[in-house]
Design a protein around this motif. Structure first.
Motif, PDB file in Angstrom:
ATOM      1  N   THR A 129      72.360 -36.715  48.745  1.00 31.27           N
ATOM      2  CA  THR A 129      71.493 -36.252  49.601  1.00 31.27           C
ATOM      3  C   THR A 129      71.699 -35.268  50.060  1.00 31.27           C
ATOM      4  O   THR A 129      73.064 -34.823  50.274  1.00 31.27           O
ATOM      5  CB  THR A 129      70.942 -37.372  50.512  1.00 31.27           C
ATOM      6  N   ILE A 130      71.156 -34.700  50.171  1.00 32.08           N
ATOM      7  CA  ILE A 130      70.752 -33.251  50.884  1.00 32.08           C
ATOM      8  C   ILE A 130      70.387 -32.757  52.059  1.00 32.08           C
ATOM      9  O   ILE A 130      68.937 -33.982  51.810  1.00 32.08           O
ATOM     10  CB  ILE A 130      70.722 -31.359  50.263  1.00 32.08           C
ATOM     11  N   SER A 131      70.146 -31.882  52.425  1.00 27.05           N
ATOM     12  CA  SER A 131      69.270 -31.181  53.775  1.00 27.05           C
ATOM     13  C   SER A 131      69.064 -30.751  53.620  1.00 27.05           C
ATOM     14  O   SER A 131      69.350 -29.138  53.217  1.00 27.05           O
ATOM     15  CB  SER A 131      69.749 -31.695  54.993  1.00 27.05           C
ATOM     16  N   ASN A 132      66.923 -29.794  53.892  1.00 26.71           N
ATOM     17  CA  ASN A 132      66.619 -28.249  53.964  1.00 26.71           C
ATOM     18  C   ASN A 132      66.443 -28.263  55.023  1.00 26.71           C
ATOM     19  O   ASN A 132      67.384 -28.017  56.387  1.00 26.71           O
ATOM     20  CB  ASN A 132      65.280 -28.983  53.128  1.00 26.71           C
ATOM     21  N   GLU A 133      66.217 -27.143  55.407  1.00 25.25           N
ATOM     22  CA  GLU A 133      66.563 -26.256  56.195  1.00 25.25           C
ATOM     23  C   GLU A 133      65.294 -27.208  57.882  1.00 25.25           C
ATOM     24  O   GLU A 133      65.586 -26.493  58.908  1.00 25.25           O
ATOM     25  CB  GLU A 133      64.848 -25.105  56.365  1.00 25.25           C
ATOM     26  N   GLU A 134      64.423 -27.747  56.879  1.00 28.31           N
ATOM     27  CA  GLU A 134      64.205 -28.722  58.347  1.00 28.31           C
ATOM     28  C   GLU A 134      64.931 -29.863  58.530  1.00 28.31           C
ATOM     29  O   GLU A 134      64.016 -30.256  59.757  1.00 28.31           O
ATOM     30  CB  GLU A 134      62.562 -28.663  57.885  1.00 28.31           C
ATOM     31  N   ASN A 135      65.787 -29.682  57.748  1.00 28.19           N
ATOM     32  CA  ASN A 135      66.393 -30.906  58.755  1.00 28.19           C
ATOM     33  C   ASN A 135      66.063 -32.594  57.982  1.00 28.19           C
ATOM     34  O   ASN A 135      66.236 -33.508  58.687  1.00 28.19           O
ATOM     35  CB  ASN A 135      66.662 -31.224  60.162  1.00 28.19           C
ATOM     36  N   GLN A 136      65.397 -32.245  57.087  1.00 33.08           N
ATOM     37  CA  GLN A 136      64.813 -33.038  56.759  1.00 33.08           C
ATOM     38  C   GLN A 136      65.771 -33.487  55.191  1.00 33.08           C
ATOM     39  O   GLN A 136      66.051 -32.799  54.824  1.00 33.08           O
ATOM     40  CB  GLN A 136      63.296 -33.172  55.989  1.00 33.08           C
ATOM     41  N   THR A 137      66.236 -34.981  54.989  1.00 28.97           N
ATOM     42  CA  THR A 137      66.609 -35.552  53.950  1.00 28.97           C
ATOM     43  C   THR A 137      65.949 -35.821  53.126  1.00 28.97           C
ATOM     44  O   THR A 137      65.056 -36.366  52.894  1.00 28.97           O
ATOM     45  CB  THR A 137      67.811 -37.130  54.590  1.00 28.97           C
ATOM     46  N   THR A 138      66.779 -35.473  51.313  1.00 21.91           N
ATOM     47  CA  THR A 138      65.635 -35.600  50.953  1.00 21.91           C
ATOM     48  C   THR A 138      66.299 -35.893  49.062  1.00 21.91           C
ATOM     49  O   THR A 138      67.656 -35.597  49.554  1.00 21.91           O
ATOM     50  CB  THR A 138      65.219 -33.999  49.920  1.00 21.91           C
ATOM     51  N   GLN A 139      66.258 -36.679  48.616  1.00 17.55           N
ATOM     52  CA  GLN A 139      67.619 -36.716  47.472  1.00 17.55           C
ATOM     53  C   GLN A 139      67.208 -36.223  46.381  1.00 17.55           C
ATOM     54  O   GLN A 139      66.531 -35.846  46.085  1.00 17.55           O
ATOM     55  CB  GLN A 139      65.905 -38.726  46.599  1.00 17.55           C
ATOM     56  N   GLN A 140      68.307 -35.750  46.001  1.00 21.54           N
ATOM     57  CA  GLN A 140      68.590 -34.675  44.760  1.00 21.54           C
ATOM     58  C   GLN A 140      68.978 -35.400  43.072  1.00 21.54           C
ATOM     59  O   GLN A 140      68.628 -35.594  42.281  1.00 21.54           O
ATOM     60  CB  GLN A 140      69.740 -34.018  45.074  1.00 21.54           C
ATOM     61  N   GLY A 141      69.497 -36.490  43.458  1.00 24.23           N
ATOM     62  CA  GLY A 141      70.515 -36.894  41.740  1.00 24.23           C
ATOM     63  C   GLY A 141      68.850 -37.951  41.558  1.00 24.23           C
ATOM     64  O   GLY A 141      68.484 -38.625  42.452  1.00 24.23           O
TER      65      GLY A 141
END
Length: 203
Positions: free
Chosen positions: A107-119
């Motif tokens: 998982t990574i975090s975007n600029e708004e610090n929201q965690t999003t699933q990548q895989g």
């Protein structure tokens, strides 16, 4: 380092392999580290045995046996792997058949610090492990099928089967020698009968 277009299949045995360009056919690689970098594109199958495999580019189908597998790029179709650790932050376009001790959907975090699933795995996930693993919700679009890995110990039957294979191999070699070099076998018989102690010592 493959930084030129290969119009056909690629066969490599090396310490470290970097694929930075297009492979028109299959890639067969045995190495300590295999990197399919951002510019790397395997148009067909990637077959590899490695300690570490990093897929940052594109592979059509992946067949791998490795200690660590990291997929941050794209596998267009199926993944069939065996590893200690399997990490995915990219995309598997179809089904995944994985034998591993650990699966990590990064998982990574975007600029708004929201965690999003990548895989993500667009098809089914079929995995074999010692214990059932925790798979995040939504990362597998199809079904998740778990099979427990069972440890097997050698049995008397296994030893007898191995002995049988060994005896068959010896008989085949003996028949080939009898056909190709009959005089060699007759001289061997003479040495064994006339000079048995020295033959045993030499053996």
């Amino acid at each position: 380092t493959i930084d030129y277009i290969v119009d056909g299949n690629l066969f490599v045995f090396a310490d470290t392999v970097n694929i930075n360009s297009q492979i028109g056919g299959d890639a067969f690689i045995i190495a300590r580290t295999v990197n399919v970098n951002n510019g790397g594109y395997v148009f067909s199958n990637l077959f590899t045995i490695a300690n570490t495999l990093n897929v940052n580019g594109v592979v059509y189908d992946l067949y791998a046996s490795s200690t660590n597998i990291n997929i941050s790029g794209y596998v267009y179709r199926d993944v069939r792997t065996s590893s200690e650790d399997f990490k995915i932050s990219g995309v598997v376009g179809r089904n995944a058949y994985i034998t591993t001790n650990n699966i990590l959907f990064e998982t990574i975090s975007n600029e708004e610090n929201q965690t999003t699933q990548q895989g993500t795995i667009a098809g089914n996930l079929n995995y074999t492990a010692k214990t059932e693993l925790s798979i995040p919700e939504g990362v597998v679009k199809g079904t998740i099928n778990y099979t427990e890995a069972k440890e097997t110990s050698p049995t008397i039957g296994n030893y007898l089967l191995a002995l049988g294979r060994f005896l068959v191999t010896v008989i085949i070699i003996w028949l080939l020698c009898l056909w190709l070099a009959p005089k060699l076998l007759s001289r061997t018989h003479l040495v064994l009968t006339k000079k048995l102690p020295s033959s045993i010592g030499l053996g």
